[in-house]
Design a protein around this motif. Structure first.
Motif, mmCIF file in Angstrom:
data_model
loop_
_atom_site.group_PDB
_atom_site.id
_atom_site.type_symbol
_atom_site.label_atom_id
_atom_site.label_comp_id
_atom_site.label_asym_id
_atom_site.label_seq_id
_atom_site.Cartn_x
_atom_site.Cartn_y
_atom_site.Cartn_z
ATOM 1 N N LYS A 26 53.875 40.250 45.405
ATOM 2 C CA LYS A 26 53.740 40.718 44.024
ATOM 3 C C LYS A 26 55.002 41.399 43.512
ATOM 4 O O LYS A 26 55.337 41.285 42.324
ATOM 5 C CB LYS A 26 52.558 41.677 43.929
ATOM 6 C CG LYS A 26 51.203 41.058 44.201
ATOM 7 C CD LYS A 26 50.798 40.114 43.082
ATOM 8 C CE LYS A 26 49.399 39.562 43.329
ATOM 9 N NZ LYS A 26 48.962 38.634 42.246
ATOM 10 N N LEU A 27 55.712 42.106 44.384
ATOM 11 C CA LEU A 27 56.884 42.872 43.950
ATOM 12 C C LEU A 27 58.197 42.141 44.181
ATOM 13 O O LEU A 27 59.248 42.609 43.710
ATOM 14 C CB LEU A 27 56.926 44.217 44.691
ATOM 15 C CG LEU A 27 55.762 45.178 44.442
ATOM 16 C CD1 LEU A 27 55.933 46.439 45.272
ATOM 17 C CD2 LEU A 27 55.669 45.536 42.967
ATOM 18 N N GLY A 28 58.155 41.040 44.889
ATOM 19 C CA GLY A 28 59.396 40.339 45.211
ATOM 20 C C GLY A 28 60.269 41.142 46.147
ATOM 21 O O GLY A 28 61.510 41.068 46.084
ATOM 22 N N ALA A 29 59.652 41.926 47.029
ATOM 23 C CA ALA A 29 60.375 42.807 47.948
ATOM 24 C C ALA A 29 60.534 42.135 49.303
ATOM 25 O O ALA A 29 59.937 41.086 49.590
ATOM 26 C CB ALA A 29 59.631 44.129 48.098
ATOM 27 N N THR A 30 61.317 42.767 50.143
ATOM 28 C CA THR A 30 61.499 42.312 51.524
ATOM 29 C C THR A 30 61.279 43.487 52.460
ATOM 30 O O THR A 30 61.529 44.637 52.106
ATOM 31 C CB THR A 30 62.908 41.741 51.754
ATOM 32 O OG1 THR A 30 63.878 42.756 51.438
ATOM 33 C CG2 THR A 30 63.147 40.514 50.881
ATOM 34 N N LEU A 31 60.822 43.153 53.670
ATOM 35 C CA LEU A 31 60.641 44.203 54.666
ATOM 36 C C LEU A 31 61.995 44.666 55.177
ATOM 37 O O LEU A 31 62.900 43.862 55.408
ATOM 38 C CB LEU A 31 59.795 43.702 55.838
ATOM 39 C CG LEU A 31 58.280 43.724 55.673
ATOM 40 C CD1 LEU A 31 57.621 43.132 56.907
ATOM 41 C CD2 LEU A 31 57.784 45.140 55.428
ATOM 42 N N ARG A 32 62.133 45.964 55.352
ATOM 43 C CA ARG A 32 63.376 46.512 55.887
ATOM 44 C C ARG A 32 63.383 46.333 57.401
ATOM 45 O O ARG A 32 62.427 46.685 58.098
ATOM 46 C CB ARG A 32 63.500 47.993 55.537
ATOM 47 C CG ARG A 32 64.771 48.637 56.072
ATOM 48 C CD ARG A 32 64.796 50.115 55.729
ATOM 49 N NE ARG A 32 65.932 50.781 56.356
ATOM 50 C CZ ARG A 32 66.130 52.092 56.332
ATOM 51 N NH1 ARG A 32 65.252 52.881 55.715
ATOM 52 N NH2 ARG A 32 67.182 52.617 56.928
ATOM 53 N N ILE A 65 59.998 48.873 52.606
ATOM 54 C CA ILE A 65 60.367 47.692 51.842
ATOM 55 C C ILE A 65 61.665 47.949 51.078
ATOM 56 O O ILE A 65 61.963 49.072 50.686
ATOM 57 C CB ILE A 65 59.251 47.289 50.855
ATOM 58 C CG1 ILE A 65 58.900 48.458 49.935
ATOM 59 C CG2 ILE A 65 58.024 46.808 51.601
ATOM 60 C CD1 ILE A 65 57.862 48.100 48.867
ATOM 61 N N VAL A 66 62.428 46.875 50.889
ATOM 62 C CA VAL A 66 63.666 46.931 50.111
ATOM 63 C C VAL A 66 63.372 46.343 48.741
ATOM 64 O O VAL A 66 62.937 45.182 48.633
ATOM 65 C CB VAL A 66 64.804 46.166 50.802
ATOM 66 C CG1 VAL A 66 66.073 46.201 49.957
ATOM 67 C CG2 VAL A 66 65.070 46.751 52.183
ATOM 68 N N VAL A 67 63.616 47.128 47.701
ATOM 69 C CA VAL A 67 63.280 46.736 46.339
ATOM 70 C C VAL A 67 64.463 47.013 45.423
ATOM 71 O O VAL A 67 65.385 47.770 45.795
ATOM 72 C CB VAL A 67 62.043 47.519 45.824
ATOM 73 C CG1 VAL A 67 60.808 47.167 46.639
ATOM 74 C CG2 VAL A 67 62.301 49.022 45.865
ATOM 75 N N ARG A 107 69.066 54.968 50.431
ATOM 76 C CA ARG A 107 70.107 54.113 49.863
ATOM 77 C C ARG A 107 71.343 54.273 50.757
ATOM 78 O O ARG A 107 71.699 55.377 51.120
ATOM 79 C CB ARG A 107 70.448 54.526 48.433
ATOM 80 C CG ARG A 107 69.275 54.493 47.478
ATOM 81 C CD ARG A 107 69.665 55.099 46.139
ATOM 82 N NE ARG A 107 68.559 55.118 45.188
ATOM 83 C CZ ARG A 107 67.655 56.074 45.094
ATOM 84 N NH1 ARG A 107 67.728 57.127 45.908
ATOM 85 N NH2 ARG A 107 66.686 55.998 44.211
ATOM 86 N N GLY A 108 71.981 53.176 51.056
ATOM 87 C CA GLY A 108 73.174 53.301 51.891
ATOM 88 C C GLY A 108 73.366 52.116 52.809
ATOM 89 O O GLY A 108 73.146 50.959 52.414
ATOM 90 N N ARG A 109 73.773 52.413 54.024
ATOM 91 C CA ARG A 109 74.143 51.370 54.994
ATOM 92 C C ARG A 109 72.994 50.391 55.230
ATOM 93 O O ARG A 109 71.829 50.795 55.366
ATOM 94 C CB ARG A 109 74.558 52.028 56.304
ATOM 95 C CG ARG A 109 75.104 51.067 57.332
ATOM 96 C CD ARG A 109 75.513 51.820 58.581
ATOM 97 N NE ARG A 109 75.990 50.902 59.617
ATOM 98 C CZ ARG A 109 76.354 51.271 60.823
ATOM 99 N NH1 ARG A 109 76.308 52.567 61.156
ATOM 100 N NH2 ARG A 109 76.787 50.375 61.701
ATOM 101 N N ASN A 110 73.340 49.095 55.278
ATOM 102 C CA ASN A 110 72.411 47.991 55.526
ATOM 103 C C ASN A 110 71.436 47.749 54.371
ATOM 104 O O ASN A 110 70.513 46.944 54.508
ATOM 105 C CB ASN A 110 71.613 48.201 56.819
ATOM 106 C CG ASN A 110 72.501 48.243 58.038
ATOM 107 O OD1 ASN A 110 73.546 47.581 58.086
ATOM 108 N ND2 ASN A 110 72.103 49.035 59.036
ATOM 109 N N ILE A 111 71.608 48.452 53.252
ATOM 110 C CA ILE A 111 70.787 48.215 52.068
ATOM 111 C C ILE A 111 71.688 47.584 51.009
ATOM 112 O O ILE A 111 72.750 48.132 50.682
ATOM 113 C CB ILE A 111 70.173 49.525 51.528
ATOM 114 C CG1 ILE A 111 69.329 50.195 52.611
ATOM 115 C CG2 ILE A 111 69.348 49.266 50.288
ATOM 116 C CD1 ILE A 111 68.142 49.395 53.071
ATOM 117 N N PRO A 112 71.320 46.426 50.461
ATOM 118 C CA PRO A 112 72.183 45.762 49.468
ATOM 119 C C PRO A 112 72.439 46.659 48.270
ATOM 120 O O PRO A 112 71.630 47.514 47.906
ATOM 121 C CB PRO A 112 71.364 44.523 49.081
ATOM 122 C CG PRO A 112 70.429 44.296 50.219
ATOM 123 C CD PRO A 112 70.119 45.651 50.775
#
Length: 411
Positions: A404-410, A328-330, A361-366
């Motif tokens: 619940k976390l407001g996350a998105t799937l990577r 997940i991206v958080v 952390r890095g490429r393709n991660i905001p």
């Protein structure tokens, strides 16, 4: 010249000793009647001063040449010698096992020592008195207990924490060319209390780690690895589980003391069990440390009150497990503890364990975000799970976590 001249400047008074006949029998462990005891002593030159038949005791005057006889046990020894040691029948030793309220506390302290030594730590023993400068790193001086007449400025305050003493031990090791140390100490700390209790005492557990994580070895990717805060966290977690303290959570400390650069609180419900983190660089310079030092302190008195001493055993699993992953991206400030709280709050019955295995952390991660990857292990105790059952359960759990976390799937 007729007569005799006696040069006798001081008259020597005879010593008198009272003998209780029943006490003789109790000490020797065999019955000897009072007449026999009295007769033995008279034959040895002791004079009978008084004989109290009703109280079963008598008083004897000791001959002047028997300077070794001073107490009733000396008379009993004479009776035993003449009566005959061979006549006294041997008896089994009688042990008396007493109890004391501290016995249980001592056993729990020893158990803590055993667990910590098993985790690879060495026990240190520091002084209860430290310097004003060291005490001020932990607690404001107005809350410290100062000694009225200290022997030196370095021993003028009762320690408010075990950590300054442990840092002294680490410094001694480093100056003796021992660059790696993993130490713990159990002892009492002191602080000013209220009007009813002027000085508050608590038994604490301190831990400090610095240097190489592993012993020197000739190869391996991690042979140069150093202790970090996660090593300390692992030691604390394993200690708490082994000690019977479960359900612990961790929270970032917004106001760490001057001793810490960054620290984390150890919590159990509303109870604050302790704190651990990284030593402040300013303090590290004072102690002449050149490597990262991690340290922590737990309230052992509180742990002994909250722990569960009940041991449980679960049989080994009979059915295979199925693993599913989630990435997940958080936001950057999201913690592993926050993710676990959501998972545990909606934990399915077939979920056996959850482990984090990657943070990216890095490429393709905001920017301002990170990717956290988790491994979920599913297993049932009474049957073999099917892929359809696990997929359905896992998808529902992932949906709840994202919501619940407001996350998105990577992707």
């Amino acid at each position: 010249i007729e007569g005799a001249i006696d040069e006798y400047p001081g008259k020597h008074e005879k010593r008198v000793v009272t003998l209780n006949y029943a006490r003789t029998n109790a000490i020797l462990g065999t019955p000897i009647n009072s007449e026999t005891q009295r007769e033995i002593l008279l034959r040895l030159g002791f004079d009978l001063v008084s004989d109290d038949v009703g109280a079963d005791r008598a008083t004897f005057a000791v001959p002047t040449w028997r300077i070794d006889v001073k107490r009733d046990v000396d008379l009993i020894e004479e009776i035993e010698r003449v009566y005959g040691v061979e006549k006294i029948k041997p008896s089994k030793p009688r042990g008396v096992i007493g109890t004391h309220p501290f016995d249980e506390v001592y056993d729990q302290i020893q158990e803590a020592r055993r667990i910590l030594c098993g985790l690879g730590l060495y026990e240190a023993q520091g002084q209860s008195l430290i310097s004003v400068k060291a005490a001020s790193l932990v607690l404001p001086l107005e809350h410290c207990v100062r000694v009225a007449n200290p022997l030196s400025i370095e021993m003028s305050v009762l320690r408010p924490s075990l950590l300054p003493g442990l840092l002294d031990s680490v410094r001694v090791n480093l100056h003796r060319r021992n660059p790696s140390a993993a130490l713990f100490e159990i002892g009492k700390v002191f602080a000013r209390g209220g009007t009813e209790l002027p000085v508050k005492e608590e038994r604490m557990l301190g831990i400090v780690m610095v240097g190489d994580r592993w012993p020197v070895f000739w190869e391996g990717a991690d042979r140069a690895a150093k202790f970090d805060v996660f090593d300390l966290k692992g030691v604390i977690e394993e200690f708490l589980i082994s000690y019977g303290v479960k359900g612990v959570s961790y929270e970032e400390n917004a106001n760490p003391s001057a001793l810490f650069y960054d620290s984390c609180l150890v919590l159990l419900g509303r109870h604050r069990l302790g704190e651990f983190g990284i030593l402040s660089p300013q303090v590290a310079r004072i102690y002449d440390f050149r490597e990262v030092v991690v340290l922590g302190e737990l309230n052992l008195d509180l742990l002994m009150r909250l722990r569960s001493r009940e041991k449980k055993f679960e049989s080994l699993p009979q059915f295979p497990a199925i693993r599913r992953d989630m990435a997940i991206v958080v936001p950057e400030n999201m913690t592993h503890e926050q993710v676990l709280k959501v998972i545990n709050a909606h934990k399915p019955s077939i979920l056996a364990s959850v482990e984090i295995f990657d943070v990216y952390r890095g490429r393709n991660i905001p920017e301002g975000h990170k990717s956290m990857a988790y491994a979920f292990t599913y297993r049932a105790s009474d049957r073999t799970l099917t892929d359809q059952e696990v997929n359905r359960t896992h998808e529902e759990l992932v949906r709840i976590v994202l919501m619940k976390l407001g996350a998105t799937l990577r992707a």
